[in-house]
Design a protein around this motif. Structure first.
Motif, PDB file in Angstrom:
ATOM      1  N   SER A  23     -11.709   9.062  16.101  1.00  0.00           N
ATOM      2  CA  SER A  23     -12.774   8.610  15.201  1.00  0.00           C
ATOM      3  C   SER A  23     -13.841   9.685  14.984  1.00  0.00           C
ATOM      4  O   SER A  23     -14.742   9.513  14.170  1.00  0.00           O
ATOM      5  N   ALA A  24     -13.760  10.784  15.709  1.00  0.00           N
ATOM      6  CA  ALA A  24     -14.708  11.884  15.517  1.00  0.00           C
ATOM      7  C   ALA A  24     -14.517  12.499  14.138  1.00  0.00           C
ATOM      8  O   ALA A  24     -13.396  12.569  13.615  1.00  0.00           O
ATOM      9  N   GLU A  25     -15.639  12.923  13.544  1.00  0.00           N
ATOM     10  CA  GLU A  25     -15.598  13.557  12.220  1.00  0.00           C
ATOM     11  C   GLU A  25     -15.922  15.035  12.384  1.00  0.00           C
ATOM     12  O   GLU A  25     -16.993  15.402  12.866  1.00  0.00           O
ATOM     13  N   LEU A  26     -14.997  15.887  11.961  1.00  0.00           N
ATOM     14  CA  LEU A  26     -15.132  17.325  12.173  1.00  0.00           C
ATOM     15  C   LEU A  26     -15.356  18.059  10.862  1.00  0.00           C
ATOM     16  O   LEU A  26     -14.807  17.678   9.822  1.00  0.00           O
ATOM     17  N   VAL A  27     -16.149  19.138  10.947  1.00  0.00           N
ATOM     18  CA  VAL A  27     -16.343  19.997   9.784  1.00  0.00           C
ATOM     19  C   VAL A  27     -16.468  21.437  10.272  1.00  0.00           C
ATOM     20  O   VAL A  27     -17.077  21.709  11.311  1.00  0.00           O
ATOM     21  N   ALA A  28     -15.849  22.354   9.539  1.00  0.00           N
ATOM     22  CA  ALA A  28     -15.916  23.780   9.843  1.00  0.00           C
ATOM     23  C   ALA A  28     -16.846  24.428   8.821  1.00  0.00           C
ATOM     24  O   ALA A  28     -16.639  24.317   7.613  1.00  0.00           O
ATOM     25  N   VAL A  29     -17.886  25.106   9.316  1.00  0.00           N
ATOM     26  CA  VAL A  29     -18.876  25.744   8.443  1.00  0.00           C
ATOM     27  C   VAL A  29     -18.969  27.220   8.796  1.00  0.00           C
ATOM     28  O   VAL A  29     -19.068  27.582   9.969  1.00  0.00           O
ATOM     29  N   ILE A  30     -18.937  28.067   7.772  1.00  0.00           N
ATOM     30  CA  ILE A  30     -19.090  29.506   7.997  1.00  0.00           C
ATOM     31  C   ILE A  30     -20.055  30.083   6.980  1.00  0.00           C
ATOM     32  O   ILE A  30     -20.051  29.694   5.808  1.00  0.00           O
TER      33      ILE A  30
END
Length: 205
Positions: A23-30
């Motif tokens: 249920s975790a929400e992940l996002v990759a930001v660079i």
């Protein structure tokens, strides 16, 4: 800009697969750089002009007008030089200062993207500031309660090695692989869970 389309797809797919099980929400930001270092450029130029002026006053016989012209031309020249080769500024700045700037940017992005306002409070952001060679993993409060900072720091330490080797995609993929088991265990997916994040790989300009 920093990741090719295929690399973005791989990372995005990795996140999607993990979110099917957790249920975790992940996002990759660079981002390329976390701060505007023009102010530092100006301070360095002022110091350089002071040294040059001190040298000229004691060893040469210039008139005040000539000295002023030399100072002005030197300032413009050095400023443009450091603007063009701005990585030189970063190379001489203390690591602690660069980390502070990058961390501040990371937390601003976490807030700007609304990751601190998700319904489940289970957002995780994998943040990379490329020029500063800085990596931070920021988690929302529900994640923080169950998974301590030491766990994430171990992943960050490995991630930084890939960033320094210009292998961003590998760093992201390894980081997500490393945390997938614990996220699935601690935050299993529920039937009514729905990912709120439309875009899970974000490049900042």
């Amino acid at each position: 800009m920093y990741l090719g389309e295929k690399e973005k797809e791989l990372i995005s797919k990795k996140i999607e697969n993990l979110e099917k099980l957790s249920s975790a929400e992940l996002v990759a930001v660079i981002t390329k750089r976390s701060g505007d270092y023009r102010y530092i450029n100006i301070l360095i130029n002022i110091f350089v002009i002071f040294v040059i002026s001190f040298f000229l006053i004691f060893f040469f016989d210039f008139s005040p007008i000539q000295l002023l012209e030399i100072q002005l031309l030197s300032f413009i020249g050095f400023y443009l030089f450091f603007e063009k080769f701005d990585n030189l500024i970063l190379s001489i700045l203390p690591k602690s200062y660069k980390r502070e700037k990058a961390s501040l940017n990371a937390h601003e992005q976490f807030s700007n993207l609304g990751l601190n306002r998700t319904k489940t409070n289970q957002a995780i952001m994998f943040f990379v500031s490329f020029d500063e060679k800085y990596v931070e993993i920021i988690t929302d409060k529900t994640i923080c309660e169950k998974i301590k900072d030491d766990y994430w720091q171990t992943i960050v330490d490995e991630f930084v090695k890939d960033v320094k080797n210009n292998n961003l995609s590998n760093g992201y993929l390894k980081a997500m692989d490393s945390c997938s088991e614990v996220l699935i265990k601690e935050f299993p997916i529920a039937k009514d869970d729905e990912n709120e994040l439309a875009n899970n790989v974000i490049e900042l300009r």
